[in-house]
Design an enzyme around this catalytic site. Structure first.
Site, PDB file in Angstrom:
ATOM      1  N   ARG A  90     -13.393   4.264  -6.495  1.00 49.47           N
ATOM      2  CA  ARG A  90     -14.275   5.323  -6.970  1.00 49.47           C
ATOM      3  C   ARG A  90     -15.686   5.196  -6.385  1.00 49.47           C
ATOM      4  NH1 ARG A  90     -15.268   4.579 -11.903  1.00 49.47           N
ATOM      5  NH2 ARG A  90     -16.271   6.578 -12.310  1.00 49.47           N
ATOM      6  N   LYS A  91     -15.831   4.456  -5.308  1.00 54.04           N
ATOM      7  CA  LYS A  91     -17.118   4.372  -4.622  1.00 54.04           C
ATOM      8  C   LYS A  91     -17.263   5.579  -3.692  1.00 54.04           C
ATOM      9  CE  LYS A  91     -17.553  -0.644  -4.974  1.00 54.04           C
ATOM     10  NZ  LYS A  91     -17.649  -1.921  -4.268  1.00 54.04           N
TER      11      LYS A  91
END
Length: 276
Positions: A124-125
């Protein structure tokens, strides 16, 4: 997605393209083409089409998402009013270049581990407001998307554990309070914690920032205890093109890499107007 497309256009448009409005006849219709200056994997064409269509610009694809591209390749033709094309130009190019960069990074990592039974996944970066598009690009490049959002699954990380107590306590609390329909993953940093979480059948155990030798020690211990099949094993943290094969040859199920999205280099594309 309609709201995302509208926001992208409004963000760049402001109160209007004062340059084009000052110098271009509003009824002038032109054709244009978008070409690549880089090699990689094309991604984002369908979203680009949505942006152009929003401004009543017609699109004819020459290549589809997932295609291998090289410098000079024609991606697609467009036609419409010149002021509309120029208004949408930078929004479309920025989107295509970023998505294609992420897809290309994902594809390059997948090729590195080809022949090994392991999944390459993103994290989720992602860029705020761009997360769904980053995830789409990962998928186009051949990588797994991992979670799209926080409600996809339980992923217990170090700060969750700090707020509760121990990894095992946190895992058991999640197993008690979460529906059977949601997978539970937990991040661990030691051999002992990995063993305890696998013994207690976490769906996925992430070995965070462990060296290949440390990962091998964990896997050997799980096999010796005959519990290796209790959980999927994911590795993450500090993995790059130089060391990924050291992890891929081990008996891990998933390698997740934040750099696929947060550090991917955008490809370089250009839009060139033709004539009426």
């Amino acid at each position: 997605m309609d709201k995302i497309v509208e926001y992208m256009i409004r963000e760049d448009e402001g109160f209007g393209d004062v340059t084009s409005n000052a110098v271009i006849d509003k009824d002038k219709v032109v054709i244009a083409e978008i070409t690549s200056k880089d090699s990689g994997i094309l991604a984002g064409s369908e979203i680009a089409k949505d942006i152009f269509n929003y401004k009543n610009i017609d699109v004819i694809f020459n290549l589809d998402d997932g295609s291998t591209i090289n410098p000079g390749d024609l991606l697609f033709y467009i036609s419409g009013r010149a002021i509309d094309i120029l208004l949408a130009e930078r929004t479309v190019l920025n989107l295509l270049m970023r998505m294609s960069g992420v897809a290309s990074a994902a594809n390059s990592y997948c090729k590195l581990v080809d022949g090994n039974d392991v999944i390459i996944a993103g994290t989720r970066k992602t860029a705020p407001g761009f997360a769904k598009l980053d995830k789409m690009a990962l998928n186009i490049g051949g990588a797994d998307t991992h979670r799209f959002s926080l409600d996809d699954m339980v992923l217990i990380k170090d700060n969750h554990i700090k707020a509760v107590g121990t990894p095992l306590d946190t895992l058991k609390k999640a197993q008690k309070n979460v529906s059977f329909s949601k997978k539970i993953e937990i991040e661990v940093e030691s051999l002992d914690d990995a063993i305890e979480c696998v013994k207690n059948k976490a769906d996925i155990v992430m070995l965070d920032n462990m060296s290949p030798n440390d990962v091998k020690d964990v896997l050997n211990a799980l096999n010796d205890l005959n519990i290796r099949d209790n959980s999927l094993i994911e590795v993450s943290g500090g993995i790059n093109k130089e060391n990924i094969l050291d992890y891929a040859v081990l008996d891990v199920d998933i390698i997740s890499i934040g750099g696929l999205t947060h550090a991917a280099r955008s490809l370089n594309f250009s839009l060139n107007l033709g004539s009426d």
